[in-house]
Motif scaffolding. Sequence first.
Motif, PDB file in Angstrom:
ATOM      1  N   GLN A  69       0.803  -1.228   0.000  1.00 26.39           N
ATOM      2  CA  GLN A  69       0.000   0.000   0.000  1.00 26.39           C
ATOM      3  C   GLN A  69       0.838   1.282   0.000  1.00 26.39           C
ATOM      4  OE1 GLN A  69      -2.699  -0.546   3.397  1.00 26.39           O
ATOM      5  NE2 GLN A  69      -4.359  -0.974   1.954  1.00 26.39           N
TER       6      GLN A  69
ATOM      7  N   LEU B  35      -8.709   6.139  -0.112  1.00 21.97           N
ATOM      8  CA  LEU B  35      -8.788   5.402  -1.383  1.00 21.97           C
ATOM      9  C   LEU B  35      -9.649   6.170  -2.382  1.00 21.97           C
ATOM     10  CD1 LEU B  35      -8.113   2.815  -3.001  1.00 21.97           C
ATOM     11  CD2 LEU B  35     -10.209   1.806  -2.075  1.00 21.97           C
TER      12      LEU B  35
ATOM     13  N   ALA C 169      -5.480   8.040  -9.503  1.00 21.05           N
ATOM     14  CA  ALA C 169      -4.758   6.772  -9.362  1.00 21.05           C
ATOM     15  C   ALA C 169      -4.861   6.277  -7.932  1.00 21.05           C
ATOM     16  CB  ALA C 169      -3.286   6.943  -9.744  1.00 21.05           C
ATOM     17  N   ARG C 170      -5.379   5.058  -7.795  1.00 21.15           N
ATOM     18  CA  ARG C 170      -5.587   4.550  -6.431  1.00 21.15           C
ATOM     19  C   ARG C 170      -4.276   4.335  -5.692  1.00 21.15           C
ATOM     20  NH1 ARG C 170      -7.815  -1.580  -7.856  1.00 21.15           N
ATOM     21  NH2 ARG C 170      -5.790  -2.453  -8.266  1.00 21.15           N
TER      22      ARG C 170
ATOM     23  N   LYS D 159      -2.870   6.633  -2.670  1.00 19.36           N
ATOM     24  CA  LYS D 159      -3.494   6.633  -1.353  1.00 19.36           C
ATOM     25  C   LYS D 159      -2.495   7.056  -0.264  1.00 19.36           C
ATOM     26  CE  LYS D 159      -5.140   2.935   1.259  1.00 19.36           C
ATOM     27  NZ  LYS D 159      -6.070   1.843   1.570  1.00 19.36           N
TER      28      LYS D 159
END
Lengths: 624, 195
Positions: B13, B132, B140-141, B144
């Motif tokens: 992530q 998110l 663009a995720r 995050k």
Amino acid sequence: MEIIEEKPEKTILLLGNEAITRGAIEAGVDVATTYPGTPSSEIADTFSHIAKYLKKKNKKPSFYFQYSTNEKVALEVAGAASFSKLRSLTCMKHVGLNVASDAFMTYLYVGCKGGHVIISADDPSCHSSQNEQDNRYFALFASCPMFEPTTPEEAKEMTRIGFDVSEELKSPILLRTTTRLNHARGPVTLKKPKPSKGKGFFEKDPDLVTVPATARKKHPELLEKMKKAAALSDKSPFNEFIQIGKKSKMGILTSGVAYNYVKEAAEELKVDVTILKLGMTHPIPPKMTKKLLSDCDTVVVVEELEPILENQIHTMADEQGIDVKILGKSTDHFSRLYEYNPDIVTNVLAKIFDKKTPFPKSKESQIKLPSRPPALCPGCPHRATYYAVKKVAPKDTVYPTDIGCYTLGKAPPLEMADLLLCMGSNAGTACGLSISTDQKIVSYMGDSTFFHSGIPPIVNAVHHNHDVVITVLDNRTTAMTGHQPHPGTETDGMGNPARRILIEDVVKGCGVEHVEVVNPNNVTRTSEAFKRALDFKGTSVVVSKAPCILLKNRDRRKEGKPVPTFEVDQEKCTQCNTCLDKFGCPAFYKKDGSVYIDEQQCNGCGNCLQICPEKAIKVRKEEN
Amino acid sequence: MKTSIVLTGVGGQGVITATNILGKAAVNADVKVYASEVHGMAQRGGSVYCTVRMGDVSSPLIASGTANVIVSTEPIEALRYIQYANKKTKVITDTNPVVPFTVNVGGETYPSLDEVYDAISSHAELITLDALQIAKDAGARITKNIVLLGGLAETGLLPFDSDILLDTIFANVPSKFKSVNDTAFKGGMKAVKKK
């Protein structure tokens, strides 16, 4: 690429491992070698990135670098460079030094010519390792001078100066690091790199051939060398006294990252104490250590893992008749287990110094949280192989495994790992199991592990006709440690084209009669291949070949191709749970009785399309 | 003066990237900094725990009860490391759960988000945001982590100006993604400001 582009005197943020690489470049290193292993990997990867970056700019790097087939080979390659009067570096994780130890132990007898810094990255708490052995014993075992940095800046300087020390003593030196140094970031001030030599010259010397007569002559020389090293240790800039508060009769002896916790704890607790911080830890500086023991009535030893400094100062105090109380592991103040942290060190020192803990009250979560251990990634081809094997292997089949991502197949629901010791042990233990039980044996190793230490046990299996299925999970990279190349890939660590060695050719050459290559992303065909291998009487090898999904997706993104993600067609899904309970892809989850695919996690392999009995998986429309 | 920050989340992530950027920003601001990361095996979908310490510090690791901020890309990961918080600590977390496989196959339970938030609030000051969604809206995720860095900057707990952090982000992402990251960062700032 600021690590080589920034000007001298500039301060930049570097990972401990990057700082080591920079230190070597500042010392004019000529040859660097490794076998990748966490927490050491980024030392070598930084050499690799620099070489590739310069190649793109049509510039030649100042060094030669290679990912060798294993740590022993890496040490031999760099050792030979040192015998040719070049400066060399070899880095590996702690257990890598076990592999290299055959060369290492005798290397110290022979000594080196060009400076040679050997890095052992130890892993207290076993963050990414099968044990937490303390490799400082190797320095004592082999009589190798040793340094232990506390910060990235010090790691750079110890590496840089380590080459000079190595040449002065004509001995390789060990830079022993731990995870919290390798993977710590800190400010590092750059110095101007010395030019490297490029090519050296190998002068013949009968002392380089360690026949017994040579060894008997070299051993006393080695002991003499260590006396010289002890004198150097007393003058080393890395060994120093640090006074916190006023002079008192209390002392602390510490080294490595433990010093960071000691310093902050002593400041927070506002104690009066003299700290002897050792950076050159083998040999320990005799005069400085004696001074600490003589000036104090109590000395606390703060070192992670084994009581190596502690045992040495017990001996020194006894031999020299110094009356001093030594607190540490022998008095149960500190543990021999796991890495230390500010809480552990501060709380123990608070007790010893009779102070209150300086930190605000806090407590752990009172709600039980689901554990989140590492797992095979969604889309990992190893999962498909495991699933395929499980469909055809008899119930009591034993699955010896090896070191790599695929070890994570231990977790339910796959449970495809029954036995693991070290790199290459899968096939060796498979041989032993085949003669000890009537159970079927399917062993697993990765492609990089195959080249590292997987071939000799296959030869053993063939020669003795052991009835085993040896699987090579060939995902075209050394995945777990960060996607390094290996002898089965088309480019080397410097980005140059390299001769690709096919695993199936090697095993055929070893005399394996039943060899199959399969694409695990075709689950049915893979199952059939394993069925044939299990039915074959004798040694069979299945090479299960498909690229790591992370690499595949990286390539897709580079080419501007979208990565598809999938979703569950709720109309068709009968909640049979095959995807969850048998395949175990972590992108799947259940909510209010229905099964979903987490779009944040799906890597788009599409293997769930094959394993879903209801054909209830479809491509997700929305993309981002 | 010491500033201690915990960055946590799930492997993949962008927690390590955020840690690196924060460290670089401190160096750019001429603030002494040490950071600690977890690499290797723990990255494979595991819980990721990183720390950044700025100012008069020697240790990259944080003592219990001494974090000024906990930034998390996943709700329960913020709670997993709550022992580093005290009553004054700000906990900034994304609201999108990533359910670990131990829930699906190991019979463990993912608590309700209300339970998680109540628990965090009983230890520290909680700030939630749908990072998110903000990232997706920015384009663009994968940004995050940048949204959360924007949120962190907005707390005013960093010992340097948010512009230094944003400039450091720009210097560390490909130039074609500059505007996506700019929108993501500012989206995070705005979301925290509202709270």
